[in-house]
Design an enzyme around this catalytic site. Structure first.
Site, PDB file in Angstrom:
ATOM      1  CG  LEU A  31      -2.324  -8.075  -6.343  1.00  0.00           C
ATOM      2  CD1 LEU A  31      -1.165  -8.793  -5.531  1.00  0.00           C
ATOM      3  CD2 LEU A  31      -1.578  -7.274  -7.446  1.00  0.00           C
ATOM      4  N   GLY A  41       0.798  -1.236   0.204  1.00  0.00           N
ATOM      5  CA  GLY A  41       0.059   0.097  -0.133  1.00  0.00           C
ATOM      6  C   GLY A  41       0.914   1.291   0.120  1.00  0.00           C
ATOM      7  CB  THR A  42       4.115   2.325  -0.902  1.00  0.00           C
ATOM      8  OG1 THR A  42       4.421   1.624  -2.301  1.00  0.00           O
ATOM      9  CG2 THR A  42       4.913   1.517   0.130  1.00  0.00           C
ATOM     10  CG  ASN A  43       1.401   3.287  -5.769  1.00  0.00           C
ATOM     11  OD1 ASN A  43       1.744   4.377  -6.570  1.00  0.00           O
ATOM     12  ND2 ASN A  43       2.121   1.938  -5.823  1.00  0.00           N
ATOM     13  CG  ASN A  55      -5.213  -1.602 -12.174  1.00  0.00           C
ATOM     14  OD1 ASN A  55      -4.697  -1.594 -11.159  1.00  0.00           O
ATOM     15  ND2 ASN A  55      -4.360  -2.506 -13.098  1.00  0.00           N
ATOM     16  CG  HIS A  93       0.349  -3.446 -15.277  1.00  0.00           C
ATOM     17  ND1 HIS A  93      -0.207  -4.468 -14.557  1.00  0.00           N
ATOM     18  CD2 HIS A  93       1.103  -3.956 -16.190  1.00  0.00           C
ATOM     19  CE1 HIS A  93       0.378  -5.626 -14.900  1.00  0.00           C
ATOM     20  NE2 HIS A  93       1.485  -5.137 -15.803  1.00  0.00           N
TER      21      HIS A  93
HETATM   22  C1  GAR Z   1       2.504  -1.443  -7.723  1.00  0.00           C
HETATM   23  O1  GAR Z   1       3.994  -1.451  -8.335  1.00  0.00           O
HETATM   24  C2  GAR Z   1       1.377  -1.477  -8.770  1.00  0.00           C
HETATM   25  O2  GAR Z   1       1.820  -1.112  -9.884  1.00  0.00           O
HETATM   26  C3  GAR Z   1       1.419  -2.739  -8.895  1.00  0.00           C
HETATM   27  O3  GAR Z   1       1.613  -3.553  -7.427  1.00  0.00           O
HETATM   28  C4  GAR Z   1       2.379  -2.515  -6.901  1.00  0.00           C
HETATM   29  C5  GAR Z   1       1.966  -2.166  -5.341  1.00  0.00           C
HETATM   30  O4  GAR Z   1       2.792  -1.679  -4.639  1.00  0.00           O
HETATM   31  N1  GAR Z   1       0.060  -3.462  -9.428  1.00  0.00           N
HETATM   32  C6  GAR Z   1       0.092  -4.558 -10.193  1.00  0.00           C
HETATM   33  O5  GAR Z   1       0.994  -5.518 -10.364  1.00  0.00           O
HETATM   34  C7  GAR Z   1      -1.397  -4.907 -10.783  1.00  0.00           C
HETATM   35  N2  GAR Z   1      -1.297  -5.894 -11.654  1.00  0.00           N
HETATM   36  P1  GAR Z   1       2.204  -0.926  -3.363  1.00  0.00           P
HETATM   37  O6  GAR Z   1       1.417  -1.834  -2.605  1.00  0.00           O
HETATM   38  O7  GAR Z   1       3.293  -0.607  -2.603  1.00  0.00           O
HETATM   39  O8  GAR Z   1       1.332   0.323  -3.714  1.00  0.00           O
END
Ligand code: GAR
EC number: 2.1.2.2
Length: 192
Positions: free
Chosen positions: A87, A14-16, A104, A106
């Site tokens: 996911l 969840g850093t995003n 979303n 990616h």
């Molecule tokens: C992110 O890099 C996002 O783009 C990716 O998961 C990561 C989550 O990081 N998403 C996918 O691969 C979707 N197919 P986070 O939990 O630190 O935000």
């Protein structure tokens, strides 16, 4: 005018999500009103709680129930639903209920390196194995197929021969932190 309401779905770290919450903390345009996660152990829950954002957890079954998560979403009245590291496949009933309101991110340049099983580190490992010269991020609308909805935004970054999956992940995350909140802001401004 009332603030626009952002709802975030995440599965893990969840850093995003945290970055988006912080970006809009002092915004007059929008705020993150709810974070939903499909695991009680997802670190994103702690991140959201620390920033005083409500959280909900659910099971995969609840996501697909006709009176499950969709009911919660309808009562949250989102202007935008943001999948940030989410996911699971997104259910058709929610997509139909919120047309053009679900996006979303990616961690690659779709249509390359998308689809079922392609997430996080797996994507970056494949980019390195295939000796790609560049990678990047894609922000797109969500439809019933993994990673196939209309593309809203892409940004590229070079892949050097010295790069590893880990260093590529770092570069891609930096792009995500820089651009995802701005793209969300742009979409919500357009709506006004
Ligand atoms: C992110 O890099 C996002 O783009 C990716 O998961 C990561 C989550 O990081 N998403 C996918 O691969 C979707 N197919 P986070 O939990 O630190 O935000």
């Amino acid at each position: 005018m009332d603030k626009k309401r952002i709802v975030i779905f995440a599965s893990g770290n969840g850093t995003n999500a945290e970055n988006i919450i912080k970006y809009f903390q002092d915004s007059e345009l929008a705020e993150v009103v709810l974070v939903l996660a499909n695991s009680e152990n997802a670190k994103v829950l702690e991140r959201a709680k620390n920033l005083n954002v409500s959280t909900t957890t659910f099971t995969k079954a609840e996501l697909f129930l006709p009176d499950g998560i969709i009911k919660k979403l309808i009562s949250a009245q989102p202007d935008l639903i943001v999948l940030a590291g989410f996911l699971l496949k997104f259910p058709q009933n929610i997509i139909t209920e919120f047309p053009h309101k679900i996006i979303n991110i990616h961690p690659a340049l779709l249509p390359k390196y998308g689809g079922k099983g392609m997430y996080g580190q797996k994507v970056h490992e494949t980019v390195i194995a295939n000796k790609e010269l560049e990678t990047g991020i894609t922000i797109h609308y969500v439809n019933e197929n993994y990673d196939e909805g209309a593309i809203i935004f892409q940004k590229t970054v070079p892949v050097l021969t010295s790069d590893t999956a880990e260093s590529v992940a770092k570069k891609v995350h930096s792009l995500e932190y820089e651009w995802f909140p701005k793209v969300i802001e742009g979409l919500l401004k357009k709506e006004q």
